[in-house]
Design a protein around this motif. Structure first.
Motif, mmCIF file in Angstrom:
data_model
loop_
_atom_site.group_PDB
_atom_site.id
_atom_site.type_symbol
_atom_site.label_atom_id
_atom_site.label_comp_id
_atom_site.label_asym_id
_atom_site.label_seq_id
_atom_site.Cartn_x
_atom_site.Cartn_y
_atom_site.Cartn_z
ATOM 1 N N LYS A 31 23.842 -8.219 -53.328
ATOM 2 C CA LYS A 31 24.487 -9.528 -53.429
ATOM 3 C C LYS A 31 25.964 -9.430 -53.060
ATOM 4 C CE LYS A 31 20.986 -11.807 -55.236
ATOM 5 N NZ LYS A 31 20.258 -12.788 -54.522
ATOM 6 N N LEU A 87 27.696 -11.912 -50.451
ATOM 7 C CA LEU A 87 28.827 -12.755 -50.838
ATOM 8 C C LEU A 87 30.050 -12.455 -49.982
ATOM 9 C CD1 LEU A 87 28.378 -12.492 -54.704
ATOM 10 C CD2 LEU A 87 28.131 -14.586 -53.357
ATOM 11 N N ALA A 91 32.741 -10.941 -60.040
ATOM 12 C CA ALA A 91 32.069 -12.206 -60.346
ATOM 13 C C ALA A 91 33.071 -13.360 -60.355
ATOM 14 C CB ALA A 91 31.353 -12.114 -61.689
ATOM 15 N N VAL A 101 30.651 -16.435 -59.323
ATOM 16 C CA VAL A 101 29.229 -16.308 -59.615
ATOM 17 C C VAL A 101 29.068 -15.617 -60.965
ATOM 18 C CG1 VAL A 101 28.531 -16.196 -57.180
ATOM 19 C CG2 VAL A 101 29.008 -14.069 -58.419
ATOM 20 N N SER A 102 27.855 -15.670 -61.503
ATOM 21 C CA SER A 102 27.587 -14.968 -62.761
ATOM 22 C C SER A 102 27.357 -13.487 -62.481
ATOM 23 C CB SER A 102 26.355 -15.560 -63.451
ATOM 24 O OG SER A 102 25.187 -15.228 -62.739
ATOM 25 N N TYR A 158 23.772 -12.897 -61.475
ATOM 26 C CA TYR A 158 23.507 -13.112 -60.048
ATOM 27 C C TYR A 158 23.983 -11.912 -59.236
ATOM 28 C CZ TYR A 158 23.643 -14.977 -55.351
ATOM 29 O OH TYR A 158 23.445 -15.148 -54.004
ATOM 30 N N LYS A 171 23.415 -18.710 -59.076
ATOM 31 C CA LYS A 171 24.756 -18.153 -58.903
ATOM 32 C C LYS A 171 25.636 -18.349 -60.125
ATOM 33 C CE LYS A 171 25.019 -18.146 -53.933
ATOM 34 N NZ LYS A 171 25.768 -18.524 -52.761
ATOM 35 N N LYS A 172 25.447 -19.458 -60.809
ATOM 36 C CA LYS A 172 26.245 -19.745 -62.005
ATOM 37 C C LYS A 172 25.361 -20.336 -63.067
ATOM 38 C CE LYS A 172 30.502 -20.770 -62.372
ATOM 39 N NZ LYS A 172 31.794 -21.291 -62.468
#
Length: 105
Positions: free
Chosen positions: A3, A7, A48, A53-54, A57, A65-66
């Protein structure tokens, strides 16, 4: 952390660019992306927050994502969510298909 690479690329950042923004080395970013190293909790939080985002995630435990709370939603969004929750499963499928169509235009 696949991820992280996704991102980073969505933001059109190089590994060097992201490393500068997070105050860590490019080789560390590379090691995170290929799974050779795992960031500590403090670094996970920084990443994050940077990407909004979390952590779930970021590490692949969730596709959301959140995490949203009611306070994150407008009254209109809350009303739509309530209506969606009241819809029958078949109608939810139709709603999802319609939304996908709207978003693809």
């Amino acid at each position: 952390m696949r991820k992280l690479k996704e991102l980073r690329e969505k933001r059109r950042l190089s590994q060097v660019g992201l490393a500068l923004k997070l105050s860590i080395s490019q080789s560390t970013i590379s090691a995170y992306e290929v799974g050779e190293r795992t960031p500590d909790l403090e670094t996970l939080i920084c990443i994050a927050q940077f990407f909004n985002v979390s952590i779930d995630y970021l590490v692949g435990l969730s596709e959301a994502k959140k995490h949203l709370s009611k306070s994150d939603l407008s009254p209109d969004e809350l009303e739509l969510l309530t209506k969606y929750q009241q819809a029958k499963p078949h109608n939810r499928e139709l709603i999802n298909a319609y939304m996908d169509g709207l978003l693809s235009k």
